[in-house]
Design a protein around this motif. Structure first.
Motif, short mmCIF file in Angstrom:
data_model
loop_
_atom_site.label_atom_id
_atom_site.label_comp_id
_atom_site.label_asym_id
_atom_site.label_seq_id
_atom_site.Cartn_x
_atom_site.Cartn_y
_atom_site.Cartn_z
N THR A 36 -2.02 -8.80 13.28
CA THR A 36 -1.03 -7.73 13.18
C THR A 36 -0.14 -7.95 11.96
N PHE A 37 0.29 -9.18 11.80
CA PHE A 37 1.15 -9.54 10.66
C PHE A 37 0.45 -9.22 9.35
N ASN A 38 -0.83 -9.59 9.23
CA ASN A 38 -1.56 -9.35 8.00
C ASN A 38 -1.87 -7.88 7.78
N MET A 39 -2.12 -7.14 8.87
CA MET A 39 -2.35 -5.71 8.75
C MET A 39 -1.11 -5.03 8.17
N LEU A 40 0.05 -5.35 8.74
CA LEU A 40 1.29 -4.71 8.31
C LEU A 40 1.71 -5.14 6.90
N ARG A 41 1.47 -6.41 6.56
CA ARG A 41 1.84 -6.86 5.22
C ARG A 41 1.02 -6.14 4.15
N ASN A 42 -0.26 -5.86 4.46
CA ASN A 42 -1.10 -5.16 3.49
C ASN A 42 -0.76 -3.68 3.41
N VAL A 43 -0.36 -3.10 4.54
CA VAL A 43 0.11 -1.71 4.51
C VAL A 43 1.36 -1.60 3.63
N GLY A 70 -12.18 -2.73 -5.64
CA GLY A 70 -11.09 -2.82 -4.68
C GLY A 70 -11.57 -3.16 -3.28
N ILE A 71 -12.71 -2.56 -2.89
CA ILE A 71 -13.25 -2.82 -1.55
C ILE A 71 -13.76 -4.25 -1.44
N ILE A 72 -14.47 -4.72 -2.46
CA ILE A 72 -15.00 -6.08 -2.41
C ILE A 72 -13.87 -7.10 -2.42
N CYS A 73 -12.92 -6.95 -3.34
CA CYS A 73 -11.79 -7.88 -3.41
C CYS A 73 -10.95 -7.80 -2.13
N GLY A 74 -10.76 -6.59 -1.62
CA GLY A 74 -9.97 -6.41 -0.41
C GLY A 74 -10.61 -7.01 0.82
N PHE A 75 -11.94 -6.97 0.87
CA PHE A 75 -12.64 -7.59 2.01
C PHE A 75 -12.37 -9.10 2.03
N PHE A 76 -12.55 -9.73 0.87
CA PHE A 76 -12.31 -11.18 0.80
C PHE A 76 -10.84 -11.50 1.06
N LEU A 77 -9.94 -10.68 0.51
CA LEU A 77 -8.51 -10.90 0.72
C LEU A 77 -8.14 -10.76 2.19
N GLY A 78 -8.69 -9.73 2.85
CA GLY A 78 -8.36 -9.49 4.26
C GLY A 78 -8.81 -10.63 5.15
N ILE A 79 -10.05 -11.06 5.00
CA ILE A 79 -10.57 -12.17 5.81
C ILE A 79 -9.82 -13.46 5.50
N ALA A 80 -9.62 -13.74 4.19
CA ALA A 80 -8.96 -14.99 3.78
C ALA A 80 -7.54 -15.08 4.31
N SER A 81 -6.77 -14.00 4.18
CA SER A 81 -5.36 -14.04 4.59
C SER A 81 -5.22 -14.14 6.11
N CYS A 82 -6.14 -13.50 6.85
CA CYS A 82 -6.09 -13.60 8.31
C CYS A 82 -6.41 -15.02 8.78
N ILE A 83 -7.45 -15.61 8.19
CA ILE A 83 -7.83 -16.97 8.56
C ILE A 83 -6.73 -17.95 8.16
N GLN A 183 -7.47 -2.62 -2.80
CA GLN A 183 -7.63 -3.94 -2.21
C GLN A 183 -6.74 -4.09 -0.97
N PHE A 184 -5.49 -3.63 -1.05
CA PHE A 184 -4.57 -3.74 0.09
C PHE A 184 -5.01 -2.86 1.25
N ILE A 185 -5.45 -1.65 0.94
CA ILE A 185 -5.92 -0.74 2.00
C ILE A 185 -7.11 -1.36 2.73
N THR A 186 -8.05 -1.92 1.95
CA THR A 186 -9.23 -2.55 2.55
C THR A 186 -8.83 -3.75 3.40
N ALA A 187 -7.93 -4.59 2.90
CA ALA A 187 -7.48 -5.77 3.65
C ALA A 187 -6.77 -5.36 4.94
N ALA A 188 -6.02 -4.26 4.88
CA ALA A 188 -5.33 -3.77 6.08
C ALA A 188 -6.35 -3.30 7.12
#
Length: 300
Positions: A36-43, A70-83, A183-188
């Motif tokens: 939740t924290f990572n979803m909101l921070r990326n939003v 943006g989608i590729i970078c955001g995917f890695f960013l989203g998974i990395a930041s959550c982990i 990237q942020f939208i994808t990570a969210a």
């Protein structure tokens, strides 16, 4: 000031903002779920850069290459930041900072895969930086056995390395700030999917309880810093860029001192010295011609 110097300054600012964010990530994650924290921070990060994107490009609509990047970078960013967020909550911020910063070694080694020449000074700088990070982040006498939290931080380091390498692959042919927005939208979206999969509870009280840290991490650490990262990586070797950004561990110690009132030990100061030397070593190829010119030395 040269263009490359401005890019390097952007990377230093990125490291500083990320470093201070460690304190806020630890406190913010205690009030709400990690995903939740990572979803909101990326939003929040996406909302932060919208005015900049519109002012720079006139619209939010991306071209195909920018969208793909943006989608590729955001995917890695989203998974990395959550982990990483889960890892921070299961270990100490110092160890989390040290282990996450291993991405600089991974990025340097990736040069072999992409047949990119990595300067000898960069390798020396990476080794010195790892030593510095160890002294900076790992207390004297503390055993270095890997817990689940630390394993997660190492995993996030690999994913952050993938994000840095992906930016390097796309940055010369995309609209950089617009790619940051995507990237942020994808990570969210990635974080939201993890919220659904894990059944993490999202509550207003939890969000309000961590609102202060969330605002800093969302606006500054995500919106501002990750955008500065994309701008800064233009024209800078990814291995050197990752080493500069690894200074986030140094700034996290400074943040603990300024915000929490914790003083630096002699061991931590030694780590800071090693980190500074490491960055200086990586810049020697660019600095030597200037030094020789100032000293009136001709030739190689």
């Amino acid at each position: 000031m040269s263009v490359k110097t401005r890019h390097i300054i952007c990377l230093f600012l990125t490291a500083a903002i990320w470093g201070f964010a460690f304190v806020f990530q630890k406190t913010g994650g205690d009030s709400m779920g990690s995903f939740t924290f990572n979803m909101l921070r990326n939003v929040l990060g996406a909302l932060t850069v919208i005015p900049v994107v519109i002012k720079t490009y006139g619209s939010l609509k991306p071209d195909k290459e920018t969208l793909k990047g943006g989608i590729i970078c955001g995917f890695f960013l989203g998974i990395a930041s959550c982990i990483q967020q889960v890892g921070i909550e299961l270990t100490t911020p110092g160890k989390a900072g040290f282990l996450t910063s291993i991405y600089m070694v991974i990025v340097a080694m990736s040069g072999f895969l992409f047949k990119r020449k990595t300067e000898r000074t960069t390798w020396i700088g990476v080794v010195v930086a790892v030593i510095g990070l160890y002294y900076l982040c790992i207390p004297k006498g503390e055993s270095f056995s890997l817990t689940l939290g630390e394993i997660l931080c190492i995993t996030s380091a690999f994913l952050y390395a993938c994000q840095i390498i992906s930016i390097d692959m796309f940055i010369d042919r995309v609209e950089g700030i617009k790619m940051s927005f995507i990237q942020f939208i994808t990570a969210a979206v990635v974080s939201f999917v993890l919220v659904l999969i894990t059944g993490e509870q999202v509550t207003i009280s939890g969000i309000m309880g961590g609102l202060g840290p969330l605002l800093y991490v969302g606006i500054m650490s995500t919106g501002v810093a990750f955008t500065l990262q994309i701008v800064g990586q233009q024209g800078v070797d990814p291995a050197i860029a990752s080493l500069i950004m690894s200074l986030e561990s140094l700034f996290s110690v400074i943040g603990e001192w300024l915000i929490l009132g914790l003083l630096l030990s002699g061991r931590e100061l030694l780590g800071c010295l090693f980190m500074g030397i490491a960055v200086l070593i990586t810049q020697l190829p660019a600095l030597m011609p200037i030094i020789k010119r100032k000293l009136g030395i001709n030739g190689n």
